[in-house]
Design a protein around this motif. Sequence first.
Motif, PDB file in Angstrom:
ATOM      1  N   ALA A 157      51.624  46.944  69.049  1.00 35.13           N
ATOM      2  CA  ALA A 157      51.847  45.619  68.474  1.00 35.13           C
ATOM      3  C   ALA A 157      52.840  44.794  69.275  1.00 35.13           C
ATOM      4  CB  ALA A 157      52.335  45.757  67.031  1.00 35.13           C
ATOM      5  N   GLY A 158      53.542  45.424  70.223  1.00 41.06           N
ATOM      6  CA  GLY A 158      54.470  44.690  71.071  1.00 41.06           C
ATOM      7  C   GLY A 158      55.930  44.991  70.839  1.00 41.06           C
ATOM      8  N   ALA A 159      56.245  45.954  69.986  1.00 41.01           N
ATOM      9  CA  ALA A 159      57.648  46.288  69.734  1.00 41.01           C
ATOM     10  C   ALA A 159      58.265  46.986  70.943  1.00 41.01           C
ATOM     11  CB  ALA A 159      57.775  47.179  68.503  1.00 41.01           C
ATOM     12  N   LYS A 160      59.560  46.816  71.089  1.00 38.72           N
ATOM     13  CA  LYS A 160      60.301  47.525  72.129  1.00 38.72           C
ATOM     14  C   LYS A 160      60.736  48.873  71.585  1.00 38.72           C
ATOM     15  CE  LYS A 160      62.906  45.261  74.899  1.00 38.72           C
ATOM     16  NZ  LYS A 160      63.992  44.435  75.490  1.00 38.72           N
ATOM     17  N   LEU A 161      60.496  49.930  72.365  1.00 36.72           N
ATOM     18  CA  LEU A 161      60.931  51.279  72.016  1.00 36.72           C
ATOM     19  C   LEU A 161      62.019  51.710  72.989  1.00 36.72           C
ATOM     20  CD1 LEU A 161      58.236  51.021  70.442  1.00 36.72           C
ATOM     21  CD2 LEU A 161      57.859  53.446  70.881  1.00 36.72           C
ATOM     22  N   ARG A 162      62.833  52.671  72.569  1.00 34.88           N
ATOM     23  CA  ARG A 162      64.011  53.039  73.364  1.00 34.88           C
ATOM     24  C   ARG A 162      64.221  54.555  73.373  1.00 34.88           C
ATOM     25  NH1 ARG A 162      69.274  50.049  71.391  1.00 34.88           N
ATOM     26  NH2 ARG A 162      69.142  51.520  69.663  1.00 34.88           N
ATOM     27  N   ASP A 163      64.600  55.072  74.545  1.00 31.38           N
ATOM     28  CA  ASP A 163      65.039  56.464  74.711  1.00 31.38           C
ATOM     29  C   ASP A 163      64.019  57.464  74.181  1.00 31.38           C
ATOM     30  OD1 ASP A 163      67.346  55.348  75.752  1.00 31.38           O
ATOM     31  OD2 ASP A 163      68.431  55.439  73.854  1.00 31.38           O
ATOM     32  N   MET A 164      62.758  57.245  74.524  1.00 32.44           N
ATOM     33  CA  MET A 164      61.689  58.094  73.999  1.00 32.44           C
ATOM     34  C   MET A 164      61.707  59.511  74.569  1.00 32.44           C
ATOM     35  SD  MET A 164      59.961  56.643  71.637  1.00 32.44           S
ATOM     36  CE  MET A 164      58.403  57.520  71.622  1.00 32.44           C
ATOM     37  N   GLU A 165      62.503  59.752  75.599  1.00 31.20           N
ATOM     38  CA  GLU A 165      62.634  61.110  76.124  1.00 31.20           C
ATOM     39  C   GLU A 165      63.491  61.995  75.240  1.00 31.20           C
ATOM     40  OE1 GLU A 165      66.212  58.889  77.638  1.00 31.20           O
ATOM     41  OE2 GLU A 165      64.129  58.468  77.109  1.00 31.20           O
ATOM     42  N   MET A 166      64.206  61.388  74.276  1.00 33.39           N
ATOM     43  CA  MET A 166      65.184  62.124  73.478  1.00 33.39           C
ATOM     44  C   MET A 166      64.543  62.792  72.258  1.00 33.39           C
ATOM     45  SD  MET A 166      68.035  61.968  75.042  1.00 33.39           S
ATOM     46  CE  MET A 166      68.941  61.001  76.259  1.00 33.39           C
ATOM     47  N   MET A 167      63.867  63.897  72.508  1.00 31.87           N
ATOM     48  CA  MET A 167      63.325  64.739  71.438  1.00 31.87           C
ATOM     49  C   MET A 167      64.298  65.894  71.201  1.00 31.87           C
ATOM     50  SD  MET A 167      61.047  65.771  69.208  1.00 31.87           S
ATOM     51  CE  MET A 167      59.480  64.923  69.486  1.00 31.87           C
ATOM     52  N   GLN A 168      64.747  66.028  69.959  1.00 34.63           N
ATOM     53  CA  GLN A 168      65.679  67.117  69.641  1.00 34.63           C
ATOM     54  C   GLN A 168      64.918  68.378  69.237  1.00 34.63           C
ATOM     55  OE1 GLN A 168      68.172  67.241  65.930  1.00 34.63           O
ATOM     56  NE2 GLN A 168      69.860  67.186  67.385  1.00 34.63           N
TER      57      GLN A 168
END
Length: 547
Positions: free
Chosen positions: A237-248
């Motif tokens: 939809a066009g939202a900005k996502l952040r730090d997607m590498e951060m999987m705990q």
Amino acid sequence: MKTELTLPLSGRYLVNFHPKRIPHAFTDVLIIGGGISGMRAALATDSSLHSIILTKGKVELSNSWKAQGGIAGVLDPEDHVSNHARDTIAAGKGMCDEKTVEEITSAAPEIIRDLISYGANFDQFEGHLALTQEGGHSHRRIIHALGDATGREIMRAMIHRVKAVTDSQIWEQTFTIDLLTYNGTCVGALVWNPYHGKTFIWAKQTILATGGAGRLYRETTNPEIATGDGHAIAFRAGAKLRDMEMMQFHPTVLYIAGGSRHLISEAVRGEGAHLVDVNGYRFMPDYDAAAELAPRDIVSRAITAQMNKTRQSSVYLDLRHLDRKLVEERFPNIAEVCSQFGLDLAVDLIPVRPGAHYMIGGVVIDHEGRTTIPGLFAAGEVTSSGLHGANRLASNSLLEGLYHGKAAGLAASREAAKISDHFCAMPIQGDEPRQAMDQTDLDLTDIRNSLLSLMWRQAGIWRDAQGLNDALKQVEFWDRYVSRQQFVNVDGWSLQNMLLVARLLLVSALERTESRGVHYRSDFPETPDEPGKHINVSANFPISKSP
């Protein structure tokens, strides 16, 4: 400091549609997700407004419902909010937003009192709320319920209250295919359920509370529904996502061949359990001075290193030195799960290994839950709020979900009240028709299982450039033919979302050439002293208007 990435997408919507050929529904506030964030948003929504809550499965099926350990908040006179904030920031390894941390930790006692007013029954000790300690916390500040079933008790109380005091409709077993946008504003969602197929739900304001993406990995504590759908639909939809590498990764997941993976709460170590290897050696003091009470990222890596050192597929939790009555009263549900495999929690060594547990990265929000798309709010695990930084402190997740669920419900209500009830459907059209493919031509289960194994091997607890690049090439190959398809069921749509979120995670992990918190690069093992940069990612096809 931040880095901006873009990712190409093959289309805006997953399915073909024509607005004149499917049913329409209208609401003031649409809440996508029925976990702790979604239910808190519903309770905060103005009672004069109409709201609809969508759940992918049954309303009781969520990460929130399965939460064991508890919720963190300063209730002990010997503790202080500044300690809770300091512990949160320390765990976050230079990436927390300090203002967000201060706001949420300060609000924690009131949030807990709200839960009690809703009818949640927390465990007591000598007439007061029982407090326990978990990894990374400097004080005992975790409240719990039913021993080790805190999430279930909180959700029971909240679901009951939503049904009792609000007019919210709950649509169960409803899959959100995509958010609807018009001129860059979110105006609702395209959904599907087995009762009436595809439906447009037009909403004055929408709140995204879809939870996490742990099912990207072979080893995980998450339920089947946690396939990153909210991350994917927000991105398209066009939202900005952040730090997607951060999987705990949670350090201790019950590991028995052939058995489903069950979380063994951090609270078990908080009460004094030790981690030992196959030789009975207690190894955590070799890795960190806090031993078993070190933050999750440290414990997960230590367990993985010890498994490699001993050439074993697990390590063991040892509770044999603890009082049996304490173990039975504090962990009845974990004990019951272990007993199904012939294990006595109090006398047997319990085999455990890490598993994907909590997605720290997500949709960027402000303190009211506003995303970068007008008309769209978000709360909980689907978001990146700044609270967790590079490593979530134990028992801060329910706290965050409640805080931003309330904030989003209040703010969305204010915005919805400004819009006339005479708002109507927008002239939205789908993309160019996708290819309709005979479902027998693709083995979705095989692709999905291959994806989970690939992500566990190449983008799990230990990462390096070669592994991440190889994984990205493979995921992009699968995505090239899967994303073009016109699926007609949840399995197909979920797989398309999983492939998209896997790409987001992998490109972000490649970009972060350092080790920080839950993100460990064996080719860049050091954590720089300066604060970590954020990695933002957004779609690079025209999204300001509907196609």
